[in-house]
Design an enzyme around this catalytic site. Sequence first.
Site, PDB file in Angstrom:
ATOM      1  N   ASP A  35      -3.857   7.872   8.069  1.00 20.52           N
ATOM      2  CA  ASP A  35      -4.778   7.031   8.817  1.00 20.52           C
ATOM      3  C   ASP A  35      -3.961   6.307   9.889  1.00 20.52           C
ATOM      4  O   ASP A  35      -2.851   6.724  10.194  1.00 20.52           O
ATOM      5  CB  ASP A  35      -5.564   6.084   7.890  1.00 20.52           C
ATOM      6  CG  ASP A  35      -4.666   5.144   7.085  1.00 20.52           C
ATOM      7  OD1 ASP A  35      -3.492   4.959   7.451  1.00 20.52           O
ATOM      8  OD2 ASP A  35      -5.152   4.595   6.069  1.00 20.52           O
TER       9      ASP A  35
ATOM     10  N   HIS B  69      -0.880   4.510   7.481  1.00 22.06           N
ATOM     11  CA  HIS B  69      -0.141   5.086   6.363  1.00 22.06           C
ATOM     12  C   HIS B  69       0.222   6.550   6.591  1.00 22.06           C
ATOM     13  O   HIS B  69      -0.618   7.326   7.056  1.00 22.06           O
ATOM     14  CB  HIS B  69      -0.971   4.981   5.078  1.00 22.06           C
ATOM     15  CG  HIS B  69      -1.397   3.592   4.764  1.00 22.06           C
ATOM     16  ND1 HIS B  69      -2.636   3.096   5.113  1.00 22.06           N
ATOM     17  CD2 HIS B  69      -0.736   2.578   4.131  1.00 22.06           C
ATOM     18  CE1 HIS B  69      -2.728   1.830   4.716  1.00 22.06           C
ATOM     19  NE2 HIS B  69      -1.592   1.496   4.119  1.00 22.06           N
TER      20      HIS B  69
ATOM     21  N   SER C 201       0.802  -1.234   0.000  1.00 18.08           N
ATOM     22  CA  SER C 201       0.000   0.000   0.000  1.00 18.08           C
ATOM     23  C   SER C 201       0.827   1.272   0.000  1.00 18.08           C
ATOM     24  O   SER C 201       0.339   2.327  -0.410  1.00 18.08           O
ATOM     25  CB  SER C 201      -0.939   0.012   1.211  1.00 18.08           C
ATOM     26  OG  SER C 201      -0.210  -0.117   2.422  1.00 18.08           O
TER      27      SER C 201
END
Length: 349
Positions: A324, A327, A37
Site C-alpha cells: 500500500d 508498507h 505495523s
Amino acid sequence: MKLHMLWLVFVLIVVETNATKQGKNATIPALIVFGDSIMDTGNNNNLPTLLKCNFPPYGKDFISGLATGRFSDGRVPSDLIAEKLGLAKTLPAYMNRNLKPKDLLKGVTFASGGTGYDPLTAKIMSVISVWDQLTYFKEYISKIKKNFGEEKAQNILDNSFFVVVSSSNDLAHTYLAQSHRYDRTSYANFLADSAVKFVRELHKLGARKIGVFSAVPVGCVPLQRTVFGGIFTRGCNKPLNNMAKQFNSRLSPALDSLDKELDGIILYIDVYDTLFDMIQHPKRYGFVVADRGCCGIGSLAISYMCNSLNPFTCSNSSAYIFWDSYHPTERAYQVIVDKLLDKYLSKVI
C-alpha cells in the site's frame, strides 16, 4: 588405537549430522517481537482503531489468501524471521483470542500497527503503545510459567531472539503534533533515547538477545512522496529521511554502549541503507515499481482506503516494493530479512 579413532570419527559425524538436521538456530526456542505495523500479525483486529487491515485485498498472497491483520499482501518480517530461525512459517499475534498455551511456545508478536516510541503516537491512533506491549510480555511469561514451568520460561528469556521495530509513525506523524516542543533533531534524539530506555526495560524483564531495527527511509514511502514530494516529481521527503538518519546516528552508538554494559547481546540492525538502496535501484532486486504501492492507485491508499472495491489494485504484487502507500510487499520484506539476518543472525546463535 585405530579402532578408537574410527569410533571417534563416527561419533563426530553423527553429532554433526544431527546438528545439521536441527538447523543452526536450534538453540533459539522462540521469537518475541515488539513494535508497529511492520511486525503486527493481527493485534489491531479487535481494537477500536481505524488502523486495521483484516479485510481484502490485504493478505491476497498470504496462506490461503486470508486477510489476517497483516499490513501487507502476505507475510511480514515477524513471520519471515520466525521461518529463518526454523521456528514456524508464521508468528501469532498475542492478542489473537484463539491462541492456546502451546501456541505461545515458539514466540509471539506484541506489535501494534500505528504505534511508536512516543506514547502520544499510540494515544492518537488508539493502538497498543510499545510500553503497554511490555506489560503484555510480563503476562506472556506468567502464562509460560503457569503452563510449562519456571525452567521453560527461563529458557525462553535466556535464549530467545527479541526484536524491536518502531519509530516510523513517530517521525512521519506525531512529530507534527510535537513540533511546539521539539525541533527535528531533538525529536529524533528523544525517540532514540526512548528506544534505549525500552531496551533497558526489556533487559530488566529477562531478555538477553535483543535486536533493534533502525528507522527506515520513511520519507520515501509512497504516501510521503504524494503529500510532500511535489505534484509531478513525487520525490522522497528529504527532511523526514534526515530525521530518520538522525535517529539512527543517535541509536546505533547508544546500543553499542548498552551491549558493552549489559550481559547478553544488544544488536543495532541497520534497515535504512538496504531499503533505501532497493527504492533507488529497484531493478537490481528484481522489482519494477518503487514509488507507488500495489493497492489501489498506490499513492495514498492505506488501511480502509485499500479495499476490495478499488479496481486498480495490481495483480502482480511481487513486482512492487510497496503493497500500500506505506508498507512493503512480502517479497520486499523477504529481500530485507534475508540480507539482514544473514549479516546479524550469527551474532545471536
